[in-house]
Design a protein around this motif. Structure first.
Motif, PDB file in Angstrom:
ATOM      1  N   LYS A  36      -0.570 -10.336  13.274  1.00 18.23           N
ATOM      2  CA  LYS A  36       0.436 -10.084  14.299  1.00 18.23           C
ATOM      3  C   LYS A  36       1.834 -10.145  13.682  1.00 18.23           C
ATOM      4  CE  LYS A  36       2.185 -12.120  18.594  1.00 18.23           C
ATOM      5  NZ  LYS A  36       2.020 -13.168  19.593  1.00 18.23           N
ATOM      6  N   ASN A  93      12.172  -0.096  14.522  1.00 16.61           N
ATOM      7  CA  ASN A  93      13.183  -0.006  15.567  1.00 16.61           C
ATOM      8  C   ASN A  93      13.163  -1.294  16.385  1.00 16.61           C
ATOM      9  OD1 ASN A  93      14.362   0.563  18.256  1.00 16.61           O
ATOM     10  ND2 ASN A  93      14.649   2.572  17.340  1.00 16.61           N
ATOM     11  N   CYS A 127       9.839  -8.227  29.181  1.00 12.80           N
ATOM     12  CA  CYS A 127       8.563  -7.587  28.888  1.00 12.80           C
ATOM     13  C   CYS A 127       7.413  -8.544  29.158  1.00 12.80           C
ATOM     14  CB  CYS A 127       8.539  -7.107  27.445  1.00 12.80           C
ATOM     15  SG  CYS A 127       6.990  -6.350  26.984  1.00 12.80           S
ATOM     16  N   ALA A 148       7.326  -3.378  12.834  1.00 11.42           N
ATOM     17  CA  ALA A 148       7.875  -2.804  14.071  1.00 11.42           C
ATOM     18  C   ALA A 148       9.385  -3.039  14.143  1.00 11.42           C
ATOM     19  CB  ALA A 148       7.185  -3.409  15.288  1.00 11.42           C
ATOM     20  N   GLU A 196      14.902  -2.352  18.948  1.00 14.50           N
ATOM     21  CA  GLU A 196      14.964  -2.233  20.413  1.00 14.50           C
ATOM     22  C   GLU A 196      13.565  -1.936  20.950  1.00 14.50           C
ATOM     23  OE1 GLU A 196      17.369  -0.711  18.611  1.00 14.50           O
ATOM     24  OE2 GLU A 196      18.966  -2.083  19.205  1.00 14.50           O
ATOM     25  N   ALA A 197      12.893  -0.992  20.287  1.00 13.60           N
ATOM     26  CA  ALA A 197      11.555  -0.633  20.741  1.00 13.60           C
ATOM     27  C   ALA A 197      10.614  -1.820  20.594  1.00 13.60           C
ATOM     28  CB  ALA A 197      11.038   0.566  19.960  1.00 13.60           C
ATOM     29  N   ALA A 198      10.781  -2.593  19.532  1.00 17.49           N
ATOM     30  CA  ALA A 198       9.926  -3.768  19.334  1.00 17.49           C
ATOM     31  C   ALA A 198      10.146  -4.769  20.460  1.00 17.49           C
ATOM     32  CB  ALA A 198      10.205  -4.407  17.980  1.00 17.49           C
ATOM     33  N   ALA A 199      11.413  -5.000  20.809  1.00 17.04           N
ATOM     34  CA  ALA A 199      11.714  -5.954  21.891  1.00 17.04           C
ATOM     35  C   ALA A 199      11.116  -5.478  23.205  1.00 17.04           C
ATOM     36  CB  ALA A 199      13.223  -6.133  22.027  1.00 17.04           C
ATOM     37  N   ALA A 200      11.114  -4.149  23.409  1.00 13.16           N
ATOM     38  CA  ALA A 200      10.560  -3.607  24.649  1.00 13.16           C
ATOM     39  C   ALA A 200       9.062  -3.852  24.738  1.00 13.16           C
ATOM     40  CB  ALA A 200      10.839  -2.112  24.747  1.00 13.16           C
ATOM     41  N   LEU A 201       8.437  -4.163  23.589  1.00 15.62           N
ATOM     42  CA  LEU A 201       6.999  -4.442  23.593  1.00 15.62           C
ATOM     43  C   LEU A 201       6.732  -5.947  23.570  1.00 15.62           C
ATOM     44  CD1 LEU A 201       5.874  -1.670  21.102  1.00 15.62           C
ATOM     45  CD2 LEU A 201       5.780  -1.618  23.589  1.00 15.62           C
ATOM     46  N   GLY A 202       7.779  -6.700  23.863  1.00 19.38           N
ATOM     47  CA  GLY A 202       7.598  -8.146  23.974  1.00 19.38           C
ATOM     48  C   GLY A 202       7.759  -8.910  22.677  1.00 19.38           C
ATOM     49  N   VAL A 203       8.258  -8.240  21.622  1.00 17.63           N
ATOM     50  CA  VAL A 203       8.442  -8.938  20.345  1.00 17.63           C
ATOM     51  C   VAL A 203       9.773  -9.687  20.363  1.00 17.63           C
ATOM     52  CG1 VAL A 203       8.715  -8.656  17.852  1.00 17.63           C
ATOM     53  CG2 VAL A 203       7.101  -7.212  19.106  1.00 17.63           C
ATOM     54  N   ASN A 204       9.707 -10.988  20.107  1.00 20.60           N
ATOM     55  CA  ASN A 204      10.919 -11.798  20.017  1.00 20.60           C
ATOM     56  C   ASN A 204      11.567 -11.510  18.657  1.00 20.60           C
ATOM     57  OD1 ASN A 204      12.867 -13.754  19.825  1.00 20.60           O
ATOM     58  ND2 ASN A 204      11.584 -15.371  20.707  1.00 20.60           N
ATOM     59  N   LEU A 235       2.602  -6.937  11.621  1.00 22.28           N
ATOM     60  CA  LEU A 235       2.827  -5.770  12.481  1.00 22.28           C
ATOM     61  C   LEU A 235       4.186  -5.870  13.166  1.00 22.28           C
ATOM     62  CD1 LEU A 235      -0.619  -5.151  14.238  1.00 22.28           C
ATOM     63  CD2 LEU A 235       0.330  -4.028  12.236  1.00 22.28           C
ATOM     64  N   ASN A 236       4.503  -7.067  13.648  1.00 21.80           N
ATOM     65  CA  ASN A 236       5.790  -7.242  14.318  1.00 21.80           C
ATOM     66  C   ASN A 236       6.954  -7.001  13.363  1.00 21.80           C
ATOM     67  OD1 ASN A 236       4.611  -7.768  16.732  1.00 21.80           O
ATOM     68  ND2 ASN A 236       4.905  -9.974  16.691  1.00 21.80           N
ATOM     69  N   PHE A 243      11.394   4.813  25.853  1.00 20.55           N
ATOM     70  CA  PHE A 243      12.753   5.228  25.542  1.00 20.55           C
ATOM     71  C   PHE A 243      12.874   6.745  25.612  1.00 20.55           C
ATOM     72  CE2 PHE A 243      12.422   1.055  23.737  1.00 20.55           C
ATOM     73  CZ  PHE A 243      13.670   0.499  23.966  1.00 20.55           C
ATOM     74  N   ASN A 265       1.624  -8.649  23.376  1.00 20.17           N
ATOM     75  CA  ASN A 265       2.469  -9.207  24.436  1.00 20.17           C
ATOM     76  C   ASN A 265       1.677 -10.145  25.337  1.00 20.17           C
ATOM     77  OD1 ASN A 265       4.933  -9.355  25.966  1.00 20.17           O
ATOM     78  ND2 ASN A 265       3.905  -8.127  27.520  1.00 20.17           N
ATOM     79  N   TYR A 320      18.647  -4.960  27.983  1.00 19.95           N
ATOM     80  CA  TYR A 320      19.387  -4.464  26.818  1.00 19.95           C
ATOM     81  C   TYR A 320      20.886  -4.544  27.048  1.00 19.95           C
ATOM     82  CZ  TYR A 320      15.068  -3.115  24.746  1.00 19.95           C
ATOM     83  OH  TYR A 320      13.815  -3.173  24.192  1.00 19.95           O
TER      84      TYR A 320
END
Lengths: 240, 321
Positions: free
Chosen positions: B182, B193, A76, B189, B195-203, B185-186, A84, A105, A52
């Protein structure tokens, strides 16, 4: 085996050293704690590890591969999950669908993703809530959902940013058990936590940050006996 | 009554109404019906990008205009049938959407600023086309009317009606499939949020671009239809901010981020516009005052849109049990 290695990581914001020459090594199977006063740079360091923020200087390697320039979703994909400090459930999606986003993922097909997501929801104890809108969950459940989502990405290393903040003592105790269960399932954990008894009982190694610098590292016993740590963070009561 | 049942009832009602409507409508009412469907298609297009993915567009006219101008220019200059031109237009709009998205998201424009950027792009295109002589400039392009179905021209307005009905159905089916996939949902997501989506591997960037491109393509289909139906386009019509508003209002009134929201919204808002126009002819402007007041009332009492409201009432009833 070394899972994550951070060397001389710095993050400056307009000359303000939020993270200053931090070194950290995390071995597979460990629970590593990261403590420090508010503003010590813990979350900033997390953000550097997960893409980030771009570290101003220093190197970060995950399983031998450099990740200091990688984007969050790529990190990830490589196997680093995170939660968070403030839970961020996706409103308008059910608990199950929230978790499915994470499951995609690694899962290729829809049925695999849903299966994996259900597994993680059951694992975190949200099984009976899978159909609810994520917005309707209470704080404790939102934390569990954060965990379920992160676990669904099938991480090797999981970064937990204050997962116990705002939880009741009972919920905290359950969370400690859950974190142990996660570690026992083979996931390495790096956690920021302010609730000392929980952190000290869980961690194999503890790192202490103060004003961006690493001032101590060691086992929970060593760290809680460290004078500098007591002065800057734990306070006098820890001496007793 | 669960969500599935509400969805099924809405679908059946809309489908039956949509199919039998032309048999009960005179010419004037049929025109309104066609305008309802154009607004519904624009609304569904906006729904993908803004309702589901949360990227608020205030410049959907840019995609509508590109669709209209691409097919019309290809037809009048090179004789390419608008059926093919429509597809090329959708492709061009999708590409322009991707470029707008890439530029905006690269510089981290978000929320209000992204909305302003889309507005700016629509204006840029309007002015560009306005000053391009080969595209007819400010005088626009008149499409020769040959009444040949192969050239996307029909003798009867009923045929036009069914053509646009098919497009609306296509967009709705696309969204229905998308929302459970998919991709859907992405997108939700990312709206929740990123940032939270990216943290789950969403480009995040990739999915935002998919959202804006597919949204643009549907808006372009509406643009080509508009051009073929009215037979005339100019920059101040098809790149107008009123077109952008026409994409937003049905979706918000009906319920953004819901499958049938834009359809219900269009069904309500366009006839309302027509009624206001025909009732208050004596004093100019009164129609817009009444129209505006009704929209304000909706925003006050129905902030989640009609469909959102239905879901809420249903939710409350469920909770009481």
């Amino acid at each position: 085996m070394i899972l994550l290695e951070a060397k001389d990581v710095c993050k400056y914001f307009h000359g303000n050293k939020a993270v200053d020459m931090v070194n950290m090594t995390i071995n597979e199977g460990e629970i590593v704690g990261l403590i420090g006063a508010n503003g010590a740079g813990k979350t900033t360091f997390f953000n550097c590890l997960t893409g980030y923020y771009k570290a101003t200087s220093g190197t970060i390697a995950f399983m031998g591969k450099s990740i200091e320039k990688a984007k969050p979703h790529v990190i990830c994909k490589m196997g680093v999950g995170r939660t968070f400090q403030i839970a961020k459930p996706f409103h308008g999606l059910s608990v199950l669908e929230n978790t499915v986003v994470g499951a995609y993922n690694k899962c290729k097909t829809k049925s695999d993703a849903y299966k994996k997501a259900r597994e993680c929801i059951d694992f975190t104890g949200l099984g009976d809530k899978e159909g609810l809108d994520a917005a309707s969950l209470n704080t404790g459940e939102q934390r569990r959902l954060e965990l379920a989502r992160a676990l669904a990405t099938q991480p090797k290393l999981l970064l937990l940013d204050e997962v116990m903040a705002g939880l009741t003592p009972t919920e905290s105790a359950e969370m400690v058990e859950l974190i142990r269960k996660i570690r026992d399932s083979g996931v390495t954990i790096l956690m920021i936590e302010h609730i000392m008894p929980a952190l000290m009982s869980l961690s194999d190694t503890v790192y202490v940050l103060d004003q961006g610098r690493l001032i101590s590292k060691g086992t929970p016993e060593e760290v809680s006996a460290d004078k500098q740590v007591i002065e800057s963070y734990l306070g006098k009561s820890a001496e007793v | 009554m669960n969500t599935k049942k509400i969805n099924r009832i809405t679908l059946t009602a809309l489908l039956v109404l949509g199919l039998i409507f032309p048999f009960f409508a005179d010419y004037y009412v049929l025109c309104i019906g066609i305008n309802v469907l154009i607004a519904a298609l624009l609304g569904q297009s906006w729904n993908i990008m803004s309702g589901y993915a949360g990227q608020f567009s205030f410049g959907h006219a840019v995609f509508f205009g590109i669709g209209a101008y691409t097919s019309t220019a290809l037809y009048t200059m090179f004789g390419v049938t608008p059926w093919l031109g429509m597809i090329i237009g959708a492709g061009v709009a999708a590409a322009v959407g991707a470029i707008i998205g890439f530029l905006s998201f690269r510089y981290k424009l978000r929320d209000d600023y992204f909305a302003l950027a889309t507005l700016a792009f629509a204006e840029i295109f309007r002015i560009l086309v306005n000053n391009t002589k080969s595209l007819g400039g400010a005088t626009g392009i008149l499409i020769p009317y040959l009444q040949n179905p192969m050239e996307y021209q029909f003798a009867s307005d009923k045929t036009y009606y069914y053509v646009i009905l098919i497009f609306v159905a296509l967009a709705t089916v696309y969204i229905a499939l998308m929302s459970k996939s998919k991709l859907g949902l992405n997108l939700v997501a990312i709206k929740g949020n990123q940032e939270a989506a990216a943290a789950l591997g969403v480009n995040v960037l990739k999915y935002k671009l998919i959202a804006i491109s597919s949204s643009a393509a549907f808006a372009a289909l509406a643009g080509t239809f508009y051009a073929q139906y009215y037979g005339f386009i100019d920059p101040s019509i098809v790149f107008a901010s009123s077109i952008s508003v026409e994409a937003i209002v049905p979706c918000i009134i009906g319920g953004s981020g819901t499958l049938y929201g834009p359809l219900l919204g269009a069904l309500l808002i366009i006839p309302l516009q027509e009624i206001c126009n025909s009732l208050f002819t004596s004093i100019s402007g009164v129609n817009m005052i009444v129209y505006g007041a009704v929209i304000v009332a909706f925003i006050l009492f129905c902030p989640d849109g009609i469909f959102g409201r239905i879901m809420k009432i249903k939710g409350k009833k469920g909770a009481k049990k």
